[in-house]
Motif scaffolding. Sequence first.
Motif, PDB file in Angstrom:
ATOM      1  N   LEU A 151     -13.376   7.757   1.480  1.00  0.00           N
ATOM      2  CA  LEU A 151     -12.590   6.528   1.462  1.00  0.00           C
ATOM      3  C   LEU A 151     -13.466   5.324   1.137  1.00  0.00           C
ATOM      4  O   LEU A 151     -13.071   4.441   0.363  1.00  0.00           O
ATOM      5  CB  LEU A 151     -11.900   6.337   2.813  1.00  0.00           C
ATOM      6  N   ALA A 152     -14.671   5.302   1.695  1.00  0.00           N
ATOM      7  CA  ALA A 152     -15.598   4.196   1.425  1.00  0.00           C
ATOM      8  C   ALA A 152     -16.016   4.177  -0.042  1.00  0.00           C
ATOM      9  O   ALA A 152     -16.182   3.099  -0.627  1.00  0.00           O
ATOM     10  CB  ALA A 152     -16.823   4.309   2.332  1.00  0.00           C
ATOM     11  N   CYS A 153     -16.180   5.341  -0.666  1.00  0.00           N
ATOM     12  CA  CYS A 153     -16.507   5.402  -2.094  1.00  0.00           C
ATOM     13  C   CYS A 153     -15.382   4.789  -2.930  1.00  0.00           C
ATOM     14  O   CYS A 153     -15.632   4.023  -3.870  1.00  0.00           O
ATOM     15  CB  CYS A 153     -16.739   6.850  -2.522  1.00  0.00           C
ATOM     16  N   ALA A 154     -14.141   5.130  -2.581  1.00  0.00           N
ATOM     17  CA  ALA A 154     -13.003   4.586  -3.319  1.00  0.00           C
ATOM     18  C   ALA A 154     -12.935   3.072  -3.186  1.00  0.00           C
ATOM     19  O   ALA A 154     -12.742   2.348  -4.176  1.00  0.00           O
ATOM     20  CB  ALA A 154     -11.711   5.227  -2.819  1.00  0.00           C
ATOM     21  N   PRO A 208      -3.924   2.393  -1.096  1.00  0.00           N
ATOM     22  CA  PRO A 208      -4.741   3.559  -0.739  1.00  0.00           C
ATOM     23  C   PRO A 208      -5.173   3.562   0.721  1.00  0.00           C
ATOM     24  O   PRO A 208      -5.393   4.623   1.310  1.00  0.00           O
ATOM     25  CB  PRO A 208      -5.958   3.437  -1.670  1.00  0.00           C
ATOM     26  N   VAL A 209      -5.286   2.374   1.323  1.00  0.00           N
ATOM     27  CA  VAL A 209      -5.691   2.307   2.728  1.00  0.00           C
ATOM     28  C   VAL A 209      -4.623   2.921   3.623  1.00  0.00           C
ATOM     29  O   VAL A 209      -4.928   3.447   4.692  1.00  0.00           O
ATOM     30  CB  VAL A 209      -5.983   0.841   3.131  1.00  0.00           C
ATOM     31  N   THR A 210      -3.362   2.877   3.195  1.00  0.00           N
ATOM     32  CA  THR A 210      -2.280   3.500   3.958  1.00  0.00           C
ATOM     33  C   THR A 210      -2.571   4.977   4.193  1.00  0.00           C
ATOM     34  O   THR A 210      -2.468   5.477   5.319  1.00  0.00           O
ATOM     35  CB  THR A 210      -0.942   3.359   3.207  1.00  0.00           C
ATOM     36  N   TYR A 211      -2.958   5.670   3.140  1.00  0.00           N
ATOM     37  CA  TYR A 211      -3.229   7.103   3.255  1.00  0.00           C
ATOM     38  C   TYR A 211      -4.555   7.364   3.972  1.00  0.00           C
ATOM     39  O   TYR A 211      -4.682   8.360   4.689  1.00  0.00           O
ATOM     40  CB  TYR A 211      -3.225   7.733   1.869  1.00  0.00           C
ATOM     41  N   GLY A 212      -5.517   6.453   3.784  1.00  0.00           N
ATOM     42  CA  GLY A 212      -6.779   6.588   4.504  1.00  0.00           C
ATOM     43  C   GLY A 212      -6.581   6.464   6.004  1.00  0.00           C
ATOM     44  O   GLY A 212      -7.103   7.266   6.792  1.00  0.00           O
ATOM     45  N   VAL A 213      -5.796   5.468   6.423  1.00  0.00           N
ATOM     46  CA  VAL A 213      -5.502   5.275   7.844  1.00  0.00           C
ATOM     47  C   VAL A 213      -4.730   6.466   8.393  1.00  0.00           C
ATOM     48  O   VAL A 213      -5.017   6.966   9.493  1.00  0.00           O
ATOM     49  CB  VAL A 213      -4.712   3.965   8.052  1.00  0.00           C
ATOM     50  N   ASP A 214      -3.746   6.944   7.633  1.00  0.00           N
ATOM     51  CA  ASP A 214      -2.920   8.053   8.098  1.00  0.00           C
ATOM     52  C   ASP A 214      -3.740   9.325   8.286  1.00  0.00           C
ATOM     53  O   ASP A 214      -3.580  10.034   9.289  1.00  0.00           O
ATOM     54  CB  ASP A 214      -1.788   8.302   7.097  1.00  0.00           C
ATOM     55  N   VAL A 215      -4.635   9.616   7.339  1.00  0.00           N
ATOM     56  CA  VAL A 215      -5.484  10.805   7.470  1.00  0.00           C
ATOM     57  C   VAL A 215      -6.382  10.692   8.692  1.00  0.00           C
ATOM     58  O   VAL A 215      -6.520  11.649   9.476  1.00  0.00           O
ATOM     59  CB  VAL A 215      -6.335  11.005   6.195  1.00  0.00           C
ATOM     60  N   ARG A 243      10.064  12.802   0.230  1.00  0.00           N
ATOM     61  CA  ARG A 243       9.298  13.999   0.584  1.00  0.00           C
ATOM     62  C   ARG A 243       8.105  13.603   1.438  1.00  0.00           C
ATOM     63  O   ARG A 243       7.362  12.699   1.093  1.00  0.00           O
ATOM     64  CB  ARG A 243       8.812  14.709  -0.680  1.00  0.00           C
ATOM     65  N   GLN A 244       7.935  14.288   2.575  1.00  0.00           N
ATOM     66  CA  GLN A 244       6.838  13.970   3.470  1.00  0.00           C
ATOM     67  C   GLN A 244       5.504  14.382   2.847  1.00  0.00           C
ATOM     68  O   GLN A 244       5.352  15.497   2.344  1.00  0.00           O
ATOM     69  CB  GLN A 244       7.016  14.672   4.812  1.00  0.00           C
ATOM     70  N   VAL A 245       4.553  13.462   2.876  1.00  0.00           N
ATOM     71  CA  VAL A 245       3.242  13.695   2.275  1.00  0.00           C
ATOM     72  C   VAL A 245       2.355  14.447   3.263  1.00  0.00           C
ATOM     73  O   VAL A 245       2.266  14.075   4.438  1.00  0.00           O
ATOM     74  CB  VAL A 245       2.578  12.360   1.883  1.00  0.00           C
ATOM     75  N   THR A 246       1.697  15.495   2.801  1.00  0.00           N
ATOM     76  CA  THR A 246       0.795  16.267   3.661  1.00  0.00           C
ATOM     77  C   THR A 246      -0.584  15.626   3.688  1.00  0.00           C
ATOM     78  O   THR A 246      -0.941  14.824   2.815  1.00  0.00           O
ATOM     79  CB  THR A 246       0.670  17.709   3.168  1.00  0.00           C
ATOM     80  N   ILE A 247      -1.377  16.000   4.664  1.00  0.00           N
ATOM     81  CA  ILE A 247      -2.721  15.447   4.793  1.00  0.00           C
ATOM     82  C   ILE A 247      -3.588  15.864   3.608  1.00  0.00           C
ATOM     83  O   ILE A 247      -4.439  15.091   3.145  1.00  0.00           O
ATOM     84  CB  ILE A 247      -3.349  15.874   6.141  1.00  0.00           C
ATOM     85  N   PHE A 248      -3.365  17.077   3.091  1.00  0.00           N
ATOM     86  CA  PHE A 248      -4.129  17.534   1.918  1.00  0.00           C
ATOM     87  C   PHE A 248      -3.818  16.671   0.709  1.00  0.00           C
ATOM     88  O   PHE A 248      -4.720  16.289  -0.051  1.00  0.00           O
ATOM     89  CB  PHE A 248      -3.805  19.004   1.626  1.00  0.00           C
ATOM     90  N   GLU A 249      -2.549  16.351   0.514  1.00  0.00           N
ATOM     91  CA  GLU A 249      -2.151  15.508  -0.619  1.00  0.00           C
ATOM     92  C   GLU A 249      -2.721  14.100  -0.481  1.00  0.00           C
ATOM     93  O   GLU A 249      -3.083  13.467  -1.481  1.00  0.00           O
ATOM     94  CB  GLU A 249      -0.627  15.460  -0.707  1.00  0.00           C
ATOM     95  N   GLU A 250      -2.807  13.605   0.743  1.00  0.00           N
ATOM     96  CA  GLU A 250      -3.382  12.285   0.962  1.00  0.00           C
ATOM     97  C   GLU A 250      -4.873  12.266   0.608  1.00  0.00           C
ATOM     98  O   GLU A 250      -5.373  11.313   0.005  1.00  0.00           O
ATOM     99  CB  GLU A 250      -3.177  11.861   2.419  1.00  0.00           C
ATOM    100  N   ILE A 252      -6.351  14.276  -1.530  1.00  0.00           N
ATOM    101  CA  ILE A 252      -6.423  14.389  -2.993  1.00  0.00           C
ATOM    102  C   ILE A 252      -6.168  13.026  -3.633  1.00  0.00           C
ATOM    103  O   ILE A 252      -6.846  12.629  -4.595  1.00  0.00           O
ATOM    104  CB  ILE A 252      -5.422  15.427  -3.515  1.00  0.00           C
ATOM    105  N   PHE A 253      -5.187  12.290  -3.107  1.00  0.00           N
ATOM    106  CA  PHE A 253      -4.879  10.963  -3.642  1.00  0.00           C
ATOM    107  C   PHE A 253      -6.085  10.036  -3.521  1.00  0.00           C
ATOM    108  O   PHE A 253      -6.436   9.324  -4.475  1.00  0.00           O
ATOM    109  CB  PHE A 253      -3.684  10.365  -2.905  1.00  0.00           C
ATOM    110  N   ILE A 254      -6.741  10.034  -2.362  1.00  0.00           N
ATOM    111  CA  ILE A 254      -7.923   9.184  -2.158  1.00  0.00           C
ATOM    112  C   ILE A 254      -9.047   9.608  -3.097  1.00  0.00           C
ATOM    113  O   ILE A 254      -9.752   8.760  -3.670  1.00  0.00           O
ATOM    114  CB  ILE A 254      -8.397   9.246  -0.695  1.00  0.00           C
TER     115      ILE A 254
END
Length: 274
Positions: A151-154, A208-215, A243-250, A252-254
């Motif tokens: 996440l910090a790299c992104a 992107p921080v939304t998915y970072g926080v959620d993970v 569709r509910q997003v899975t942790i793996f997909e999050e 991958i998105f990051i």
Amino acid sequence: MEAIYAIWQRDLTKFFRDKARLFGSFTMPILFLLIFGGGMSGSMESMMAGGMGDSSDFNYVEFIFPGIVAMTLLMTSVFSAMSIIEDKDFGYMKEILVSPISRVSIAVGKMLGAATVATIQGILMFILIPFIGLSYDLVAILQVIPFMFLLACALSGLGLLFASIIKSTQGFQMTVQILVMPMIFLSGALFPINNMPAWMDVIVKINPVTYGVDVMKKIIIDVDSLSPAVIEAMGLNISVFGRQVTIFEEIIFIAVFAVVLILLATISFRRANA
């Protein structure tokens, strides 16, 4: 690789030697933790009780702590890129540009340096855990650290992109501040992001921080021990297009976001310093 390592090492050395920066970087996250965690926890838990019927499983401080760590990563990663502008002003950037070092290596070295500094500061936030009455599994904390670096790299790629375009530190600080605060408040770091207005929900989903926080919340917090009502109240069920997003997909998105931002930042850096 030697050039990347040298630039990475220089940024880390500057970080550890600058005691004021090390101390100051914790000020805002700790203030947010004290103000929101200490001052608003009772109100937030009462509010959640109204929506769930029972708030016994909901701990607001436990809810916001991963978000505070993510906020530390965001602020440190983005603002660390300001060193590029400072290096230009002091002539250091001109010296390394005339050296036989590829500009891609310079950009990657800067990105890794900012990401490493941000990850270290995020890890140091874990020292506060016993002092704020929380108890997290050590294995979960160790598992979240590699994702913190990703996440910090992104986010450092985002800062690098802005630093390659903006010419002054004042302009960089103002522009980034305008960008950072909405990214924090619309990420679920400090309060649940359920039931947002439609236009705001779009911003939340592309942040992107939304998915970072959620993970980070799903890894650190023992979600399996929570009731469905609490999980829903905490906003841990992010859905995109129904569709509910899975942790793996999050994750991958990051990762994709990090690669794209690094590529854009590298291209912009090469053009801006051509």
